[in-house]
Motif scaffolding. Sequence first.
Motif, PDB file in Angstrom:
ATOM      1  N   ASN A 174      51.777  54.975  24.269  1.00  0.00           N
ATOM      2  CA  ASN A 174      51.653  56.072  25.223  1.00  0.00           C
ATOM      3  C   ASN A 174      50.258  56.139  25.834  1.00  0.00           C
ATOM      4  N   ARG A 175      49.247  55.889  25.011  1.00  0.00           N
ATOM      5  CA  ARG A 175      47.875  55.897  25.534  1.00  0.00           C
ATOM      6  C   ARG A 175      47.686  54.757  26.520  1.00  0.00           C
ATOM      7  N   LEU A 176      48.231  53.587  26.188  1.00  0.00           N
ATOM      8  CA  LEU A 176      48.147  52.454  27.127  1.00  0.00           C
ATOM      9  C   LEU A 176      48.777  52.832  28.457  1.00  0.00           C
ATOM     10  N   ARG A 177      49.973  53.445  28.363  1.00  0.00           N
ATOM     11  CA  ARG A 177      50.728  53.727  29.581  1.00  0.00           C
ATOM     12  C   ARG A 177      50.039  54.759  30.451  1.00  0.00           C
ATOM     13  N   HIS A 178      49.566  55.820  29.812  1.00  0.00           N
ATOM     14  CA  HIS A 178      49.099  56.956  30.610  1.00  0.00           C
ATOM     15  C   HIS A 178      47.594  56.961  30.850  1.00  0.00           C
ATOM     16  N   GLU A 179      46.859  56.213  30.045  1.00  0.00           N
ATOM     17  CA  GLU A 179      45.399  56.195  30.249  1.00  0.00           C
ATOM     18  C   GLU A 179      44.902  54.818  30.673  1.00  0.00           C
ATOM     19  N   LEU A 180      45.207  53.811  29.821  1.00  0.00           N
ATOM     20  CA  LEU A 180      44.531  52.533  30.020  1.00  0.00           C
ATOM     21  C   LEU A 180      45.045  51.774  31.245  1.00  0.00           C
ATOM     22  N   LEU A 181      46.367  51.694  31.407  1.00  0.00           N
ATOM     23  CA  LEU A 181      46.866  50.929  32.557  1.00  0.00           C
ATOM     24  C   LEU A 181      46.424  51.530  33.887  1.00  0.00           C
ATOM     25  N   PRO A 182      46.487  52.881  34.035  1.00  0.00           N
ATOM     26  CA  PRO A 182      45.931  53.437  35.272  1.00  0.00           C
ATOM     27  C   PRO A 182      44.449  53.100  35.452  1.00  0.00           C
ATOM     28  N   ALA A 183      43.693  53.081  34.347  1.00  0.00           N
ATOM     29  CA  ALA A 183      42.268  52.729  34.446  1.00  0.00           C
ATOM     30  C   ALA A 183      42.120  51.274  34.885  1.00  0.00           C
ATOM     31  N   LEU A 184      42.943  50.385  34.327  1.00  0.00           N
ATOM     32  CA  LEU A 184      42.845  48.964  34.693  1.00  0.00           C
ATOM     33  C   LEU A 184      43.249  48.739  36.149  1.00  0.00           C
ATOM     34  N   GLU A 185      44.126  49.581  36.645  1.00  0.00           N
ATOM     35  CA  GLU A 185      44.517  49.448  38.058  1.00  0.00           C
ATOM     36  C   GLU A 185      43.339  49.683  38.991  1.00  0.00           C
ATOM     37  N   ARG A 186      42.323  50.377  38.504  1.00  0.00           N
ATOM     38  CA  ARG A 186      41.133  50.545  39.335  1.00  0.00           C
ATOM     39  C   ARG A 186      40.319  49.244  39.386  1.00  0.00           C
ATOM     40  N   TYR A 187      40.557  48.343  38.434  1.00  0.00           N
ATOM     41  CA  TYR A 187      39.907  47.023  38.476  1.00  0.00           C
ATOM     42  C   TYR A 187      40.762  46.020  39.232  1.00  0.00           C
ATOM     43  N   ASN A 188      42.063  46.126  39.030  1.00  0.00           N
ATOM     44  CA  ASN A 188      42.983  45.239  39.755  1.00  0.00           C
ATOM     45  C   ASN A 188      44.293  46.001  39.989  1.00  0.00           C
ATOM     46  N   PRO A 189      44.523  46.401  41.232  1.00  0.00           N
ATOM     47  CA  PRO A 189      45.709  47.231  41.523  1.00  0.00           C
ATOM     48  C   PRO A 189      47.011  46.512  41.163  1.00  0.00           C
ATOM     49  N   GLU A 190      46.960  45.186  41.073  1.00  0.00           N
ATOM     50  CA  GLU A 190      48.159  44.402  40.787  1.00  0.00           C
ATOM     51  C   GLU A 190      48.347  44.148  39.300  1.00  0.00           C
ATOM     52  N   ILE A 191      47.592  44.854  38.461  1.00  0.00           N
ATOM     53  CA  ILE A 191      47.515  44.470  37.048  1.00  0.00           C
ATOM     54  C   ILE A 191      48.879  44.439  36.362  1.00  0.00           C
ATOM     55  N   ARG A 192      49.763  45.397  36.684  1.00  0.00           N
ATOM     56  CA  ARG A 192      51.055  45.409  35.981  1.00  0.00           C
ATOM     57  C   ARG A 192      51.883  44.176  36.334  1.00  0.00           C
ATOM     58  N   ASN A 193      51.889  43.821  37.619  1.00  0.00           N
ATOM     59  CA  ASN A 193      52.607  42.603  37.994  1.00  0.00           C
ATOM     60  C   ASN A 193      51.987  41.375  37.334  1.00  0.00           C
ATOM     61  N   LEU A 194      50.647  41.335  37.356  1.00  0.00           N
ATOM     62  CA  LEU A 194      49.970  40.169  36.786  1.00  0.00           C
ATOM     63  C   LEU A 194      50.282  40.019  35.306  1.00  0.00           C
ATOM     64  N   LEU A 195      50.317  41.147  34.585  1.00  0.00           N
ATOM     65  CA  LEU A 195      50.585  41.063  33.150  1.00  0.00           C
ATOM     66  C   LEU A 195      52.013  40.579  32.893  1.00  0.00           C
ATOM     67  N   ALA A 196      52.934  41.036  33.748  1.00  0.00           N
ATOM     68  CA  ALA A 196      54.312  40.560  33.583  1.00  0.00           C
ATOM     69  C   ALA A 196      54.388  39.060  33.870  1.00  0.00           C
ATOM     70  N   HIS A 197      53.618  38.585  34.865  1.00  0.00           N
ATOM     71  CA  HIS A 197      53.591  37.147  35.156  1.00  0.00           C
ATOM     72  C   HIS A 197      52.935  36.379  34.020  1.00  0.00           C
ATOM     73  N   THR A 198      51.849  36.956  33.487  1.00  0.00           N
ATOM     74  CA  THR A 198      51.181  36.324  32.345  1.00  0.00           C
ATOM     75  C   THR A 198      52.194  36.060  31.241  1.00  0.00           C
ATOM     76  N   ALA A 199      53.053  37.050  30.983  1.00  0.00           N
ATOM     77  CA  ALA A 199      54.060  36.888  29.928  1.00  0.00           C
ATOM     78  C   ALA A 199      54.964  35.693  30.225  1.00  0.00           C
ATOM     79  N   GLU A 200      55.384  35.554  31.480  1.00  0.00           N
ATOM     80  CA  GLU A 200      56.292  34.452  31.806  1.00  0.00           C
ATOM     81  C   GLU A 200      55.616  33.096  31.633  1.00  0.00           C
ATOM     82  N   VAL A 201      54.374  33.014  32.124  1.00  0.00           N
ATOM     83  CA  VAL A 201      53.654  31.745  32.001  1.00  0.00           C
ATOM     84  C   VAL A 201      53.422  31.411  30.525  1.00  0.00           C
ATOM     85  N   MET A 202      53.044  32.430  29.753  1.00  0.00           N
ATOM     86  CA  MET A 202      52.770  32.194  28.341  1.00  0.00           C
ATOM     87  C   MET A 202      54.035  31.763  27.592  1.00  0.00           C
TER      88      MET A 202
END
Lengths: 499, 499
Positions: free
Chosen positions: A222-250
Motif C-alpha cells: 500500500n505504501r508503494l502504491r500510494h506514496e512511492l510510485l507517485p513519487a517515482l513518477e516525478r522522476y520518470n512519468p512512464e515508470i509504471r509502464n517501464l516496470l511492467a516492461h522490465t518484468a517481461e524482459v527479465m
Amino acid sequence: MIDLLKTVGQYVRRNSLLPEAETVVVGVSGGADSLCLLHLLRRLAAERGPHLHVAHLNHGLRAVDSDADARFVADLSQSWGTPCSVGQADVRSLTRDSGLSLEEAARQARYGFLAEVAKAQGARTIAVGHNADDQAETVLMHFLRGSGVTGLRGMLPRTRLADYRIAAAQQRESVPDGTETQLWLVRPLLNTRRVEIEAYCAHHGLWPRFDLSNEDVTFFRNRLRHELLPALERYNPEIRNLLAHTAEVMAGDYETLRSALDAAWEQMILASGPDEVQLDLLRWRASSIGLQRAAVREAIYRLRRNLRNINWEHVERAVWLGREGQTGQLATLTAGLVLRVGYRALRIAAEGAQWLPDVPQIAGLLALRTPGVTSIGNGWRVVVQDLNSCELPRDYDTADAWVAWLDAAAVGPNLSLRPRRPGDRFQPQGLCGHSVALHEFMINAKVPRDARAGWPLLAGEYGIAWVCGLRLDERVMVSDATRNVWQVTFEREPIPPSR
Amino acid sequence: MIDLLKTVGQYVRRNSLLPEAETVVVGVSGGADSLCLLHLLRRLAAERGPHLHVAHLNHGLRAVDSDADARFVADLSQSWGTPCSVGQADVRSLTRDSGLSLEEAARQARYGFLAEVAKAQGARTIAVGHNADDQAETVLMHFLRGSGVTGLRGMLPRTRLADYRIAAAQQRESVPDGTETQLWLVRPLLNTRRVEIEAYCAHHGLWPRFDLSNEDVTFFRNRLRHELLPALERYNPEIRNLLAHTAEVMAGDYETLRSALDAAWEQMILASGPDEVQLDLLRWRASSIGLQRAAVREAIYRLRRNLRNINWEHVERAVWLGREGQTGQLATLTAGLVLRVGYRALRIAAEGAQWLPDVPQIAGLLALRTPGVTSIGNGWRVVVQDLNSCELPRDYDTADAWVAWLDAAAVGPNLSLRPRRPGDRFQPQGLCGHSVALHEFMINAKVPRDARAGWPLLAGEYGIAWVCGLRLDERVMVSDATRNVWQVTFEREPIPPSR
C-alpha cells in the motif's frame, strides 16, 4: 480508448493463457479488475471456446459488506449465464491458528478455494485479475529487496499454482508442497493498466462493488502504491509502464539464465543426494562467476527446497571460499548448511551430515573382479573392462583422471587395490623410467594429508601399476605392441536423484 | 571501523584491478573519494608494486577555488613523493562549441585528460574514485529508465576506457570511437561506502578540499542522491548496499547472457554486412523469446554501432513481427532501420538498402561446373561435388534443404539451373511416382509469389531433377544401386564479417 478486447486477446494468445474447449475458473471478487476480466473473457470465450466458471470466496473480513459482495457476484454470474461457486472462509480464525498475517491467510484461503473449485469443475486453468500496476508494484518491491533477475520478473502471465504454493511456503513453510496439483494460474490483464480497466468498466456499464485496489494489499504494498510510485513518477512519468516492461524482459532473460545453469549443472554435478551436493571443483572454478553463484544457489535450493533467508552475503561467501579456499576448508553457510572445499568437489551439505570423502578411499587389500564391477565402499565402485587395443577411445590418455588404460600383458590377469605401505616406490609415467618414493610423489601431487593413508593403489603382477587418479607406472602403459587392455574406471555408486 | 586497506585490497585482487610493476594513473580531484583512493593505493602499491602517477584536471569551473584545488593536489603529491600532472581545460567554451551539457563536457574533458596522461606515462590503467553510493545511484538511475540487466550492472570495477567513450558517444555522438586506446578504467572503491571513505580520511588526517559528492553530478543524479535514496531508505534501510550488490549480481548474469547470445548468434547468423543482418528465420523462431530479443538488439547494434533511442517497444515490435509475420512483411523499426520477414531469414537492414533476395534467384539458363563452383549472382554460388556413394554423409537426407545428393547415372553428366517454364511438371520424392504441376507444388510449398519466377530448378538429362531447396525428383534419388553421386550445395558468397 484502447481496445482492450484486442490487446488482451493478443496477450492471451501470445502467452497461451486460455485453453480451448476446457473449463477456466475465473476468480471474481467484485472489484474492477475481476469484473473487467470476466467481461473480457466472456467475449474472448465466445470466439475461442473455453467455458467459464466464476469462483468467489467470502473472506468474512468486511462484516456486512462481505455477504453483499458474495450476493453481487452470484447475481451477476446468474444474469450473465455463467455458473458460479461461492465459498466461505473464516480468515480471522485461520490467522489465529496459523500465526499468518491477515493478508497472507486471506491469500492462501483464496488460492486454496480457487484450486478446490478448479478440481471440482475438472478445470486446469484459473484466471485472476492482476494488472500492470500490480506488476509494477511487485517489480518495485523486489527491487527494493535486492532481488536479481528472478525477482524482477514480477508476476508471470502463466505459472503453475503449485509454484505459487512453493513460493508461499518459502515465506512461511505452512503450505504443503502441492505437487499433486497440475493447475495453471493465468493473468490475462497483466499488461493492462488500471486506468484502462476502470475506463473499460465505465464504458461497459460495469459497477464494481468497491475499490479493490485498496483492499487485500499489505501495508508495504500500500505504501508503494500510494506514496512511492507517485513519487517515482516525478522522476520518470512512464515508470509504471517501464516496470511492467522490465518484468517481461527479465522473464525472458531468466529463461536464458536458467538454460545456461541447467547446461552447466549437467557438466559440474558429481553427486546430489538429500543431504549433500557435490560439484566438480575444477569445472565449477572454470566457469564464470555468474554461473558459480547460480550453481551455489541451485545446490542450496536442492538441499533446502527453498531460498528463504539466503541473501547476497551467504552466496558471496560461499563463492569466494570455493574460488580461493584450500582443500579441506570449511564454512557454515546458512539455513543449516555447510560448505567444504573437497579434493575434487565443492561440497555443500546439511550441518552434521557425515563427510564421506569425495575421493575413493580404501581400508585394506581388495581384489577386483576382472572384468566386472567391485564396490569399494564410501559410495564408490570400480569397473574393470577387457578391451582389444583397437577398441581404445581416441582421447584415451586425456580423459577423466579416474579412468586408466593398462597393458594387460604387463599388469597380469589379477588386479587388486591396496593402500600404501612404507617404502612404496613406482616409476611414474613421463619420468623416463626413474623410480620415485610414493610418499614424496603424493606430497608433490598435493594429495591432502588425511587422504594419503586410504589412497587406492592399483596393484598388478609386479607391484604398483597405477596411483589411482594420479599417475600410471611407466611399465604398464599402452604401447604400439599392446594387444589387450584393462580399462579401469572409478565411479560413484548411483545415488537416487533428489529432483 | 572497517579496515579499508584489507577490504579494498581484496576487491582489487579479486577483480584484477591493479597491474604489478606498471604505472597506474590516479585521477585526483582533491575530494574525499580520490584522496582516500590515492592514500590506499600508495599503501597497496608498497606491497604490490604499481607506480602511481597523479592526474588532476583544472576545469576552470569554480573561479578562484579551481586553481587552489590544483595547487592542493600538486602540493600533496609532491609531499607524498608521487609524480603529478595538472591539466587545464576551458569547459565553458567546450560546452558552447559542442552543445554538450556542462556536466557531460566536464566529464569528457576529464577522461580525455586522464587518457592523455596515461599515454604520456606509458600507463594502461587509470584509477578513479567512484564509491558504492555512486554505484547505488547509477543502478537506481538505470532502473528508473527501465534498463535491463545491461544497465543494472551499473559501473564496472574494470572497463575499457574505449567502452566508456563509446557509451558517451551513444549519448552524444561527439566522441570518436577511440578503439586505438587500450586503456583500462578501474574503480577500486566501488564496493566501499561513502561513510567509510569519510571515516578513513578523518582517521588518516586527510582533509579533502571540498565535498566532492555535491560537485560534478547532474541535476537528475543530485535529486536521486539527496531526495530519492533517503526516501527509499525508509522502505529498506539497507537499500544502498542492496543496490550495490544488485550491480555485482547483474554483472555476473550479464556475462552468462552474453555467452548464451554469442552461442545462439553463431547458430543463427546467415549474413552480416554493413547494411544488413540476416538471421536464420527457423533457428531464430526456435529459440526462446529472451534470445530472440537479444539477437534483434545485437543486429541493431551491429548495424548502428549503438542502441541509442532503441527502446522496449521497438524491440518488442520487431520480435513479434518476426515471430508472427508472413513472408515479405516489412516494418520500420527505428534509427533508420527496417525489418523484413524473408523466406528463410529474419532481415534487418538500413532503410533504403537494396533487398537482395534471401533465397537464390536466377534470371535464365545457367550451366554448372561439374565438379566445381559456379557463381549464380545475388550473393549466391553453387558447389557441385562428385562423390562415391560410400562417401555420403550419414545424415545426408536430413541436412540443410539447400544441399542435395543425386544419383549421377540418373541425372547425367551435365547439370544446369533454369527458371520455371509454363507446363513444368516433376515427380516429387515421396509421391510414389505421381507427377505434379510445378506451379501447384510451389503454391503448396509456400514459395512467395515474387520468388517463383526466379526460383532455381536443377535440370539434368531428363528434365527437372531438383526443385532446389524444396524437393528432389523421385527418379534421381540415391538408392542402394547408386554408385556415383552429385552433391549440389547452394552457398552464400562469403561476406567480410562486420565485427
